[in-house]
Write a protein that holds these residues in place. Sequence first.
Motif, PDB file in Angstrom:
ATOM      1  N   SER A 180     -24.673  26.511 -19.548  1.00 13.01           N
ATOM      2  CA  SER A 180     -25.231  27.791 -19.886  1.00 13.01           C
ATOM      3  C   SER A 180     -25.039  28.790 -18.747  1.00 13.01           C
ATOM      4  N   LEU A 181     -24.879  30.001 -18.941  1.00 14.33           N
ATOM      5  CA  LEU A 181     -25.087  31.166 -17.756  1.00 14.33           C
ATOM      6  C   LEU A 181     -26.045  31.005 -17.011  1.00 14.33           C
ATOM      7  N   LYS A 182     -27.282  30.803 -17.677  1.00 13.28           N
ATOM      8  CA  LYS A 182     -28.662  30.613 -17.066  1.00 13.28           C
ATOM      9  C   LYS A 182     -28.805  29.700 -15.986  1.00 13.28           C
ATOM     10  N   ALA A 183     -28.070  28.313 -16.419  1.00 13.42           N
ATOM     11  CA  ALA A 183     -27.955  27.297 -15.808  1.00 13.42           C
ATOM     12  C   ALA A 183     -27.107  27.621 -14.427  1.00 13.42           C
ATOM     13  N   ALA A 184     -26.052  28.252 -14.775  1.00 13.60           N
ATOM     14  CA  ALA A 184     -25.048  28.439 -13.683  1.00 13.60           C
ATOM     15  C   ALA A 184     -25.673  29.245 -12.598  1.00 13.60           C
ATOM     16  N   LYS A 185     -26.053  30.513 -13.176  1.00 10.91           N
ATOM     17  CA  LYS A 185     -26.824  31.336 -12.029  1.00 10.91           C
ATOM     18  C   LYS A 185     -28.231  30.689 -11.441  1.00 10.91           C
ATOM     19  N   ALA A 186     -29.056  29.845 -11.837  1.00 10.53           N
ATOM     20  CA  ALA A 186     -29.823  28.941 -11.318  1.00 10.53           C
ATOM     21  C   ALA A 186     -29.485  28.435  -9.959  1.00 10.53           C
ATOM     22  N   MET A 187     -28.196  27.828 -10.012  1.00 12.01           N
ATOM     23  CA  MET A 187     -27.673  26.936  -9.160  1.00 12.01           C
ATOM     24  C   MET A 187     -27.285  27.949  -7.699  1.00 12.01           C
ATOM     25  N   ALA A 188     -27.312  29.289  -8.198  1.00 14.11           N
ATOM     26  CA  ALA A 188     -26.829  30.286  -7.154  1.00 14.11           C
ATOM     27  C   ALA A 188     -25.634  29.889  -6.317  1.00 14.11           C
TER      28      ALA A 188
END
Length: 351
Positions: A52-60
């Motif tokens: 998910s894009l949310k998970a990708a962004k959460a990784m920073a």
Amino acid sequence: MAACLMFATEEYALPILRPLAAAARARGQQVGWIVPGAVAAQLAPDEQRITSLKAAKAMAPEAVYCAANWVSPRLPGVKVQVFHGFNAEKRDPGRGHFAIRGFFDLYVTQGPATTEPFEALAKQHRYFAVRETGWPKLDPLFVQPAPPRDAMLPAPDGRPVVMYASTFSHRLSAAPAMVEPLRRLIARGDRQWLLTLHPKCDEALFAAYRGLEAENARFFTSDKLIELERAADVLVCDTSSVIHEFAVMDKPVVTIANRVPHPFMIDVPSPDDVDAAIDRALSHPPELMAAIRAHADRIHPSHDGHASERVLDAVAAYRRGDFGTLARKPFNFVRRYKAMRDLPALLPDGA
């Protein structure tokens, strides 16, 4: 913890990005993989798929490393073009290896043959940087000590080992025409054969090549490409970037109707000419070997097995601002739309 993303749309990207992922983990970075379902099935248990894009962004992530022609602008981090192959000259320069599509912040190039054109393009476009690093895919070719021989490969028995590979492009591929000539050459028994095809080739062709297997001929999927290249004495191919990977190891290549033949190749017009060309390649003519070495120096002069570390260093330099102030990337509506359209196949859980 620092993090990065590996962005791959095809199975052949895995051996390109895995050495880079290993180098990133060695530096303490978390690594996530953005891949479609078919490629996800090939991930190892310790290779984390991001869905998910949310998970990708959460990784920073500090960077997104791409072995593809595009990447979604919605992903965070420096967008790094790692390349999915050498310049095989399948198309005109403006449509092929040197096409600028507006997605990437940093191009990490393989050698002077790619560095020089991309540096000229960087001056022209002004919104991306270029750093010559070598290609991560080739790190395993040069690592010392050499890894153990793959157990799936036939044991050396004194016979020459010939690798056969092909592009998937119908107009350039010799694979269909080579089936019967290969059958005859394999039946002769005087050479060992390692056969593979591009993963995009159709299933009927895969079936035909698996049908060529014999005591002295084995078929392998493309994830074994590096192992095959290391084991073979000569490569038979058509117009594919595999030719250049093989030549980097100072090994001879026989090509069949290559689109742009070069002095480092033994190019022949038809499959009927391959047998004699293999004999010539195995004799290592001095003028041929000199041309191979000159070509290798142009496309990939580094043989230390540390291209991946240099890629990571290039990203660190970019993040420090070592490349100066760059212009903003162009807003290309059509390409951005296509990237948004194609992203759900790689991030099935959406936002």
